[in-house]
Design an enzyme around this catalytic site. Sequence first.
Site, mmCIF file in Angstrom:
data_model
loop_
_atom_site.group_PDB
_atom_site.id
_atom_site.type_symbol
_atom_site.label_atom_id
_atom_site.label_comp_id
_atom_site.label_asym_id
_atom_site.label_seq_id
_atom_site.Cartn_x
_atom_site.Cartn_y
_atom_site.Cartn_z
ATOM 1 C CG HIS A 121 -0.394 0.228 3.176
ATOM 2 N ND1 HIS A 121 0.293 1.181 3.057
ATOM 3 C CD2 HIS A 121 -0.987 -0.846 2.974
ATOM 4 C CE1 HIS A 121 0.692 1.035 4.237
ATOM 5 N NE2 HIS A 121 0.210 -0.438 4.131
ATOM 6 C CB CYS A 138 1.295 -4.289 4.689
ATOM 7 S SG CYS A 138 0.320 -4.359 5.225
#
Length: 163
Positions: A121, A138
């Site tokens: 992301h 992430c």
Amino acid sequence: MTRRAALLAGVAFTLSACSSKFISYDGPQVTRVEVQKANRRMYLMHHDQVLEAFEIQLGFTAEGHKQFEGDGRTPEGRYTIDRRNPNSSFYLSIGIDYPNAADLEFASSRGLKPGGDIFIHGWGDKRRGRGEDWTAGCIAVSNREMKKIYAMVEDGTPIDIFP
């Protein structure tokens, strides 16, 4: 419509199109994503050819394979890009299919949850600098880079995450 109004409308349309977070990509297919955690690098590959390379940020506990919910680690191993979120809190995101069967079995054997919702992301609304890991597991890149990744990487693409 007057000529001036038409010109202003055209400029407004052009500017709004430039600000879109969605772009198209018509180059070679990304056949694999490779992440090298130690080097903080991610590569979009077309077979053995590097199409794009990015500096990345990882989970706040960067060393080791993700094992449990909340451990702050980024997974290691082979996974697949399996979903996308155009409305992510972190600009745009593409999902990684962690946990796999082995991850589930390991966490379960310890009586814990493996965690999930692992994505590649953007940075979202916060201005972030390079070099400090901050995610909950992430892989993060700048919003501008994420726009390109979102366009290039299709669902079903394998991702190899190395220590």
